[in-house]
Write a protein that holds these residues in place. Structure first.
Motif, PDB file in Angstrom:
ATOM      1  N   TRP A  46       0.827  -1.208   0.000  1.00 24.15           N
ATOM      2  CA  TRP A  46       0.000   0.000   0.000  1.00 24.15           C
ATOM      3  C   TRP A  46       0.862   1.259   0.000  1.00 24.15           C
ATOM      4  O   TRP A  46       0.484   2.288  -0.572  1.00 24.15           O
ATOM      5  N   LYS A  47       2.029   1.169   0.611  1.00 27.92           N
ATOM      6  CA  LYS A  47       2.942   2.311   0.569  1.00 27.92           C
ATOM      7  C   LYS A  47       3.402   2.562  -0.868  1.00 27.92           C
ATOM      8  O   LYS A  47       3.524   3.712  -1.303  1.00 27.92           O
ATOM      9  N   MET A  48       3.650   1.484  -1.619  1.00 27.08           N
ATOM     10  CA  MET A  48       4.025   1.630  -3.025  1.00 27.08           C
ATOM     11  C   MET A  48       2.896   2.282  -3.821  1.00 27.08           C
ATOM     12  O   MET A  48       3.141   3.163  -4.660  1.00 27.08           O
ATOM     13  N   MET A  49       1.652   1.868  -3.577  1.00 24.42           N
ATOM     14  CA  MET A  49       0.518   2.484  -4.269  1.00 24.42           C
ATOM     15  C   MET A  49       0.470   3.985  -3.986  1.00 24.42           C
ATOM     16  O   MET A  49       0.203   4.801  -4.880  1.00 24.42           O
ATOM     17  N   HIS A 103       1.593   6.922  -6.771  1.00 28.89           N
ATOM     18  CA  HIS A 103       0.347   7.555  -7.230  1.00 28.89           C
ATOM     19  C   HIS A 103      -0.454   6.624  -8.149  1.00 28.89           C
ATOM     20  O   HIS A 103      -0.964   7.047  -9.192  1.00 28.89           O
ATOM     21  N   VAL A 104      -0.536   5.360  -7.760  1.00 27.19           N
ATOM     22  CA  VAL A 104      -1.303   4.372  -8.528  1.00 27.19           C
ATOM     23  C   VAL A 104      -2.782   4.557  -8.219  1.00 27.19           C
ATOM     24  O   VAL A 104      -3.181   4.519  -7.054  1.00 27.19           O
ATOM     25  N   ASN A 105      -3.601   4.753  -9.249  1.00 33.72           N
ATOM     26  CA  ASN A 105      -5.035   4.903  -8.980  1.00 33.72           C
ATOM     27  C   ASN A 105      -5.867   3.764  -9.572  1.00 33.72           C
ATOM     28  O   ASN A 105      -7.082   3.752  -9.431  1.00 33.72           O
ATOM     29  N   VAL A 106      -5.188   2.779 -10.217  1.00 29.62           N
ATOM     30  CA  VAL A 106      -5.880   1.584 -10.702  1.00 29.62           C
ATOM     31  C   VAL A 106      -5.040   0.360 -10.344  1.00 29.62           C
ATOM     32  O   VAL A 106      -3.844   0.301 -10.648  1.00 29.62           O
ATOM     33  N   LEU A 107      -5.683  -0.609  -9.699  1.00 24.45           N
ATOM     34  CA  LEU A 107      -5.050  -1.875  -9.333  1.00 24.45           C
ATOM     35  C   LEU A 107      -5.886  -3.004  -9.922  1.00 24.45           C
ATOM     36  O   LEU A 107      -7.111  -3.011  -9.774  1.00 24.45           O
ATOM     37  N   VAL A 108      -5.232  -3.960 -10.597  1.00 25.75           N
ATOM     38  CA  VAL A 108      -5.925  -5.102 -11.200  1.00 25.75           C
ATOM     39  C   VAL A 108      -5.419  -6.380 -10.544  1.00 25.75           C
ATOM     40  O   VAL A 108      -4.209  -6.637 -10.518  1.00 25.75           O
ATOM     41  N   VAL A 109      -6.351  -7.171 -10.013  1.00 22.87           N
ATOM     42  CA  VAL A 109      -6.035  -8.462  -9.399  1.00 22.87           C
ATOM     43  C   VAL A 109      -6.642  -9.551 -10.278  1.00 22.87           C
ATOM     44  O   VAL A 109      -7.853  -9.561 -10.508  1.00 22.87           O
ATOM     45  N   LEU A 110      -5.815 -10.460 -10.769  1.00 28.58           N
ATOM     46  CA  LEU A 110      -6.256 -11.486 -11.710  1.00 28.58           C
ATOM     47  C   LEU A 110      -6.444 -12.817 -10.986  1.00 28.58           C
ATOM     48  O   LEU A 110      -5.476 -13.434 -10.544  1.00 28.58           O
ATOM     49  N   GLY A 120      -2.223   7.573 -14.029  1.00 28.76           N
ATOM     50  CA  GLY A 120      -0.789   7.294 -13.954  1.00 28.76           C
ATOM     51  C   GLY A 120      -0.539   5.815 -14.139  1.00 28.76           C
ATOM     52  O   GLY A 120      -1.134   5.171 -15.004  1.00 28.76           O
ATOM     53  N   LEU A 121       0.326   5.262 -13.314  1.00 30.48           N
ATOM     54  CA  LEU A 121       0.675   3.849 -13.404  1.00 30.48           C
ATOM     55  C   LEU A 121      -0.499   2.958 -13.004  1.00 30.48           C
ATOM     56  O   LEU A 121      -1.279   3.293 -12.111  1.00 30.48           O
ATOM     57  N   VAL A 122      -0.594   1.801 -13.676  1.00 29.93           N
ATOM     58  CA  VAL A 122      -1.571   0.766 -13.334  1.00 29.93           C
ATOM     59  C   VAL A 122      -0.801  -0.399 -12.724  1.00 29.93           C
ATOM     60  O   VAL A 122       0.177  -0.876 -13.312  1.00 29.93           O
ATOM     61  N   ALA A 123      -1.205  -0.853 -11.546  1.00 32.04           N
ATOM     62  CA  ALA A 123      -0.553  -1.992 -10.898  1.00 32.04           C
ATOM     63  C   ALA A 123      -1.337  -3.265 -11.196  1.00 32.04           C
ATOM     64  O   ALA A 123      -2.573  -3.259 -11.197  1.00 32.04           O
ATOM     65  N   VAL A 124      -0.614  -4.365 -11.465  1.00 31.96           N
ATOM     66  CA  VAL A 124      -1.246  -5.639 -11.812  1.00 31.96           C
ATOM     67  C   VAL A 124      -0.537  -6.763 -11.064  1.00 31.96           C
ATOM     68  O   VAL A 124       0.699  -6.798 -11.002  1.00 31.96           O
ATOM     69  N   HIS A 125      -1.314  -7.671 -10.499  1.00 34.95           N
ATOM     70  CA  HIS A 125      -0.733  -8.906  -9.960  1.00 34.95           C
ATOM     71  C   HIS A 125      -1.756 -10.022 -10.049  1.00 34.95           C
ATOM     72  O   HIS A 125      -2.952  -9.787 -10.247  1.00 34.95           O
ATOM     73  N   THR A 126      -1.284 -11.250  -9.924  1.00 38.97           N
ATOM     74  CA  THR A 126      -2.167 -12.406  -9.973  1.00 38.97           C
ATOM     75  C   THR A 126      -2.441 -12.899  -8.561  1.00 38.97           C
ATOM     76  O   THR A 126      -1.695 -12.613  -7.625  1.00 38.97           O
ATOM     77  N   ALA A 127      -3.516 -13.664  -8.441  1.00 34.97           N
ATOM     78  CA  ALA A 127      -3.869 -14.209  -7.137  1.00 34.97           C
ATOM     79  C   ALA A 127      -3.111 -15.494  -6.842  1.00 34.97           C
ATOM     80  O   ALA A 127      -2.847 -15.817  -5.692  1.00 34.97           O
ATOM     81  N   ALA A 128      -2.743 -16.230  -7.893  1.00 29.51           N
ATOM     82  CA  ALA A 128      -2.161 -17.556  -7.685  1.00 29.51           C
ATOM     83  C   ALA A 128      -0.664 -17.614  -7.941  1.00 29.51           C
ATOM     84  O   ALA A 128      -0.065 -18.675  -7.873  1.00 29.51           O
ATOM     85  N   GLY A 129      -0.055 -16.482  -8.265  1.00 30.31           N
ATOM     86  CA  GLY A 129       1.385 -16.478  -8.469  1.00 30.31           C
ATOM     87  C   GLY A 129       1.829 -16.718  -9.895  1.00 30.31           C
ATOM     88  O   GLY A 129       3.019 -16.757 -10.173  1.00 30.31           O
ATOM     89  N   HIS A 130       0.892 -16.898 -10.836  1.00 25.60           N
ATOM     90  CA  HIS A 130       1.273 -17.101 -12.234  1.00 25.60           C
ATOM     91  C   HIS A 130       1.569 -15.746 -12.873  1.00 25.60           C
ATOM     92  O   HIS A 130       0.669 -14.979 -13.186  1.00 25.60           O
TER      93      HIS A 130
END
Length: 365
Positions: free
Chosen positions: A190-193, A197-204, A292-302
């Protein structure tokens, strides 16, 4: 012939006219054509010597007789006292800005027959540092040193977080590709967000309740850094959960509003979704609200899912302003900035198919 000359013999990656994109995908249905394009190399290796690999003292170390390292780029071990040989079936591979960014090797006989490509720890020193390595989720990709996202100060007082700046279409970073936070690194996340200045986060993918690191009815607080994350609104549409969050730090007098999109039906096994249009609609929504930047990560580590989504998120808006598109180059750039992003033909073809679906949708409008 020098090793560097090899790259001068590789055909340049050419953009494809959007009008020819459907033909390009039909062409990729041919197994050999798809394999050649995905690998991105023709056979330009016959002039390179493999004399060390075929020496009788070393030949028993090769799993296959036709997969051998070149003398010019082989990995040299310190000589074994027992065998007196510095040979191992492994090559250094050139990366984005480094001549020895990867090591491509065969798997040992104990672990089976699958060939592997592993990033070279020499260009991931921060990720392998014992003071940082506990922050890496098991099985997750690791960031290169040259484009990792540094914190001003994170857990245990260091700047490391497992996250990479990625630009799929050029050198400008548009995304942060990262891992699903661990329980002990959620404050860093959350500190990185906040700092970036990340205003969009995508969790797959779907997330088990115990692995949810975002707030529900009650705010989450980290007194160490005086960070508070609060849920202000939540909605759901077509297997996508949208949560509006507020991140605040009174210590730094900073505030960031963020929308988190969770695509709960994204497969957890490294394959791709059956649906194209929901992903297209989400990407269009993201580009309407992102600042600005969009952050993306997966739920299962792929890691592959993050790479696929980032490439699509770059290319789908691009086709509105250009008559040509270069999927292969976008994939190559993404893999050069975050290891293991797009690794299968299925993922590669899904990118093409989703772009074609987007083009078809625009024609109907």
């Amino acid at each position: 012939m020098k090793l560097g000359d090899l790259f001068n013999h590789i055909p340049k990656l050419s953009p494809v006219e959007l009008t020819a994109l459907e033909y390009e995908v039909s062409r990729l249905q041919d197994e050999e054509v798809a394999k050649e394009e995905f690998v991105g190399l023709s056979d330009h290796t016959r002039e390179f010597l493999q004399t060390n690999a075929v020496l009788s003292a070393n030949a028993t170390k090769n799993r296959y007789i036709n997969i051998l390292p070149f003398d010019e780029t082989r990995v040299i071990l310190s000589s074994s006292k027992k065998e007196g040989s510095d040979y191992i079936n492994a090559n250094y591979i050139q990366g984005y800005n480094h001549t020895k960014e990867y090591i491509a090797a065969q798997a040992s006989t104990f672990y089976g027959s699958q060939n592997i490509i592993r990033p070279d720890p020499s260009v991931m020193k921060d990720a392998f540092n014992p003071n940082n390595s506990w922050k890496n989720r098991e099985g997750a990709g690791l960031p290169f040193d040259f484009n990792r996202v540094p914190l001003s100060k994170g857990s245990m007082g260091n700047t490391y977080i497992n996250a990479s700046f990625v630009g799929c279409l050029g050198r400008t970073a548009e995304y942060i590709l990262t891992q699903h936070p661990l329980a002990d690194t959620s404050m860093d996340f959350w500190k990185m967000m906040l700092e970036r200045h990340v205003n969009v986060l995508v969790v797959l993918g779907s997330v088990e309740e115990e692995d949810e690191y975002w707030p529900d009815s009650e705010p989450l607080e980290w007194y160490e850094e005086d960070i508070t994350v609060t849920l202000t609104d939540r909605d759901e549409f077509k297997n996508i959960k949208a949560s509006n969050l507020e991140i605040e730090s009174d210590m730094n007098e900073s505030h960031q509003a963020l929308t988190m999109f969770q695509i709960s039906n994204w497969p957890s096994d490294g394959t791709t979704p059956n649906d194209h249009f929901t992903i297209i609609e989400l990407i269009e929504n993201i580009h309407e609200i992102k600042t600005g930047l969009v952050a993306v990560h997966t739920a299962a580590g792929h890691e592959e899912a993050s790479g696929v989504f980032a490439v699509l998120c770059s290319l789908i808006p691009y086709i509105s302003v250009s008559s040509k598109i270069n999927v292969m180059e976008a994939v190559r750039r993404t893999n050069q900035q975050r290891p293991g992003c797009i690794t299968t033909r299925d993922q590669y073809e899904y990118i093409y198919e989703t772009i074609i679906a987007s083009l078809s949708d625009k024609k109907r409008q």
